[in-house]
Structure formats: structure tokens, C-alpha cells
Design an enzyme around this catalytic site. Structure first.
Site: not given
Ligand code: FAD
Length: 403
Positions: A13-14, A39, A170, A300, A319-320, A379
Site C-alpha cells: 500500500a505504497g 500491506n 534532501e 519500485d 513516487a510520481q 515541493k
């Protein structure tokens, strides 16, 4: 004639898995299929915010929300459990809560840390790959700073960051904001803190222009970060890193050692499929696994190829793209349920923004370069959009970044 609803099983559940479920719930009727989502935690975490928890600028609870808030109980059953085995030919999945059968499987088990066999890295470095590892990173730094008050050992105020990639930068951007606060709380002079970032490649942030990269480096260096580019880490131990500079071994000492330079797809991928490299499987254009039209691999754990033939390269895992893959998978499942042909995935790259703390950053959005406050604002827009897209307006309003 008996009519059986199709069993759709979503693992993870990412961003990829939850996007699939959110879209399926909108497009599939109750009578068409049973959706089961598995998950290992009861919550979804914003993986793209983990560097904030690791640096201490965000409590981990603020970067998660209950999966139950996304699940429509009429259509989806959520099982909190760890997946332990995928039996692709038997069409079953083994978990800590039992065995589940599927007609259609979506594997979206995400990423893990990868230390590329560097001796001692798994043992001595903390990572930023889950809320737990992010909290452990923050706690280790804090503990070492507190130790310094009695030890007076400069090592306790030294932080080594392995990797000047997106996550490393980051994380550094947050650290230079939070460490002065931590120092003040413990009566420590921030000038005594040493932050060193070690990167094997001679350059960093290849997704950005030289000008934007220089902006990020200047920003971080002016706040005390030292970069060692073109420097390979050969080992990690209780005293820090062993590195190679011009073929000479050097020891860099620090009590806080953070590894940000490597991720891979879930290790379950190698155990479940053939031809998997670093937890990623090359998927077909419609995102199914070769030879298995009812198994989709996304996020991923998937290598989604950009182009064809010899020049084809996998898109970077982000993530995009994970969210777009989830939505496309839901669309293809709906087509399959209708007995129609699945469609090829086409990536819509909207750009990338790398934060430098809460108020600065660099990025390319819709082909335009941005930096400074506008990048920081963008962001927050991107982070909030991810919550809104998956969780809807209510979650967007409570978990978004414009509160
Ligand atoms: C600090 C950081 C910053 C990032 N910043 C950006 C950014 O700015 N932009 C961007 O696009 N990308 C960014 N990324 C990359 C992005 O987070 C990943 O590409 C994205 O999370 C992949 O989504 P996913 O759904 O495939 O996997 P994940 O987000 O990893 O989700 C996988 C889910 O599966 C669950 N799971 C794993 N194994 C099991 C198991 N065996 N059983 C049950 N459940 C399991 C996990 O708990 C998790 O909930 C960043 C990553 C990091 C670490």
C-alpha cells in the site's frame, strides 16, 4: 451457471498499490470483483517525506495515514500482514495472516535499502527507507549529540552521509535546518558540528542542470556541509567510513553514519520471478509480467522501459511514476474484466523538485527550471497532491502541507 467474482489481490500500500486500489474502487462495480489489499503496516507512509523524519523536522506520525481511510469496505478488504511468498503458477500468495488466492495480482512491494556489498554498511549505518529507519537515524544523531556533552569527543558531533543523490541532498537540506536547533537545545556550538557527504560519482544530481546543482551545493556548503565527490566508500565500521581517495585508503570518523546511496526493489521479487535485477523486473508495455497476463508489477519493483530495442532504458523509480503506474494498472484490469485488450503505459513526466529544507530547493517543473522559495512552494504542492490524489479531499486537508 454460477457467476464468480474475480479475485484481485494487491500487494503493498505504497504509492503504486494504493493508487491502484483508489482507482479500481472508482471504476469497478461491487459485482465485478473482490479486491484484497495486503500491506505490512496498517498505515500508508509518504516515502518521499522520510528525509524530514530522519532529520527531525517531522514526526513520523505526521507522514502517515491509516490505509482504512482509503479503503471502501464495500469493494475492498484490507489485510494487515507481511507477504512472505508469491506462488505465481499456483496463483496464491503466502502471508503472515494466511494464504490468499488470486485471479489478478498486482505486485507493488516497493523499495528496500541496498548497500552493494559494502562491508559493514548494513550493520553500522542507519538508512532512510521506512518510518522506522528514519526515526532510528534521527535518534542516533540525537543520542550522539547528547553523548558529546560528557564525552567531548568530536566524533559525536560528526555526521557522515553516504551518497549525494536525491535522498542524500534532501536529507542534508533538512539537517542544516534542524541541527542548529538541536545544538541550541543542548548548549552545543553548531560550528563544532561536522557534516560530510561522500559520493562515489564525480558529479551529483544528474537530473538537474549544472546551474541548479551548483545552487544546491552552494546552499549546503554555506551551511557547513563538506562534499567529497569521486570518493568510493569501501567499508563502514563503528568509527565511520573507510574511503578511497586517489587509490589511498582514508578513514573518516563519525558516530552518526547514514547510508542514502542505494535502494532496490523488494527482495521477494528475486524469490518469486525470473530475470529480476536488484528487485526489479522488466514489465511489458501493459505493465504485466512476461508470460503472466494476470500479474502486474508496478512501482519500485518494476523496470518500466523508456523506448524500445537496444536504446531502451528503465525510467527512474519515483513516487510520481509509481502513482501513474497504479492508475494505469487499474485501467488495464477494468479492460480485462470487460474482455478488452489492455493498453500500453505512457509516462507523463511532470518534473522533479529536490527540497533544501522547508524554504528552499531546486527543480524542473513542466520543463521550467526553478529554485529558491518557488521550488520549496512547488515541493509542497507536489507532496500535497500525492495525498489528495490517493486519499481525496479530507486526507488532503488533514495531511497536506498547507496547514
Ligand atoms: C527520502 C526519499 C525521498 C524521495 N523523494 C522523492 C520525490 O521527491 N519524488 C519522487 O517521485 N520520488 C521520491 N522518492 C522515491 C519514492 O519514494 C519511491 O519511488 C516510491 O515510494 C515507490 O513507491 P512504491 O509504491 O513502489 O513503493 P513504497 O512506497 O516502498 O511502498 C511499498 C509498500 O509495500 C509495503 N511492503 C513492502 N514489503 C512488504 C511485504 N513483504 N509484505 C507486505 N507489505 C510490504 C511497504 O510497507 C509499503 O507500504 C523518494 C524516496 C525517498 C526514500
Amino acid at each position: 451457471m454460477s457467476y464468480e467474482r474475480k479475485k484481485i489481490l494487491v500487494l503493498g500500500a505504497g504509492y503504486a498499490g494504493l493508487s491502484t486500489v483508489a482507482k479500481l474502487q472508482k471504476t469497478i462495480g461491487v459485482q465485478e470483483a473482490d479486491i484484497t489489499l495486503i500491506n505490512k503496516n496498517e498505515y500508508h507512509y509518504e516515502a518521499t517525506w522520510l528525509h524530514e523524519t530522519a532529520a527531525g523536522s517531522m514526526n513520523w506520525e505526521d507522514g502517515v495515514y491509516p490505509i482504512a481511510k482509503v479503503v471502501d469496505n464495500m469493494k475492498t478488504r484490507f489485510i494487515p500482514a507481511e507477504v512472505t511468498k508469491i506462488n505465481r503458477d499456483e496463483q496464491t500468495v503466502e502471508t503472515t495472516q494466511g494464504v490468499f488466492e488470486f485471479d489478478t495480482l498486482i505486485v507493488a512491494l516497493g523499495f528496500e535499502s541496498e548497500s552493494f556489498g559494502i562491508k559493514g554498511m548494513d550493520e553500522f549505518a542507519t538508512t532512510i527507507v521506512s518510518p522506522q529507519t528514519a526515526v532510528a537515524t534521527r535518534e542516533a544523531i540525537e543520542k550522539n549529540f547528547i553523548n558529546y556533552k560528557t564525552s567531548k569527543d568530536p566524533k559525536d558531533l560528526s555526521i557522515l552521509v553516504g551518497g549525494a543523490g536525491f535522498t542524500g541532498v534532501e536529507f542534508l537540506g533538512e539537517l542544516v535546518e534542524t541541527l542548529p536547533v538541536l545544538c541550541k537545545a543542548h548548549g552545543i556550538d553548531y560550528n563544532d558540528v561536522k557534516i560530510t557527504c561522500v559520493e562515489a560519482m564525480p558529479s551529483m544530481l544528474p537530473m538537474f542542470s549544472d546551474e541548479l546543482t551548483k545552487y544546491a551545493v552552494d546552499f549546503l556548503e554555506s551551511r557547513g556541509v563538506e562534499f567529497m565527490l569521486g570518493t568510493a566508500i569501501t567499508a563502514a565500521n563503528e568509527n565511520g567510513f573507510v574511503v578511497k581517495v586517489n587509490d589511498e585508503e582514508q578513514r573518516l570518523e563519525a558516530s552518526s553514519v547514514v547510508w542514502t546511496a542505494g535502494v532496490r526493489g523488494s527482495r521477494l521479487m528475486e524469490e518469486s520471478f525470473e530475470g529480476v535485477k536488484r528487485g526489479r523486473i522488466v514489465v511489458k508495455e501493459d505493465l504485466t509480467v512476461e508470460g503472466y497476463p494476470d500479474i502486474f508489477a508496478i512501482g519500485d519493483v518494476a523496470a518500466v522501459m523508456n523506448g524500445t530495442g537496444e536504446n531502451a532504458r528503465p525510467y527512474p523509480t519515483t513516487a510520481q511514476i509509481a502513482m501513474q503506474l497504479g492508475e494505469h494498472t487499474a485501467k488495464n484490469i477494468k479492460l480485462q474484466l470487460n474482455g478488452e485488450k489492455t493498453e500500453a503505459f505512457a509516462y507523463d513526466d511532470k518534473g522533479t523538485v529536490c527540497s533544501l529544507g522547508a524554504n528552499d530547493g531546486i527543480g524542473v517543473v513542466l520543463g521550467r527550471e526553478i529554485k529558491g522559495k518557488s521550488a520549496a512552494f512547488m515541493k509542497k504542492v507536489i507532496d500535497t497532491r500525492a495525498v489528495l490524489k490517493i486519499g481525496g479531499v479530507v486526507l488532503g486537508a488533514t495531511k497536506g502541507k498547507f496547514l
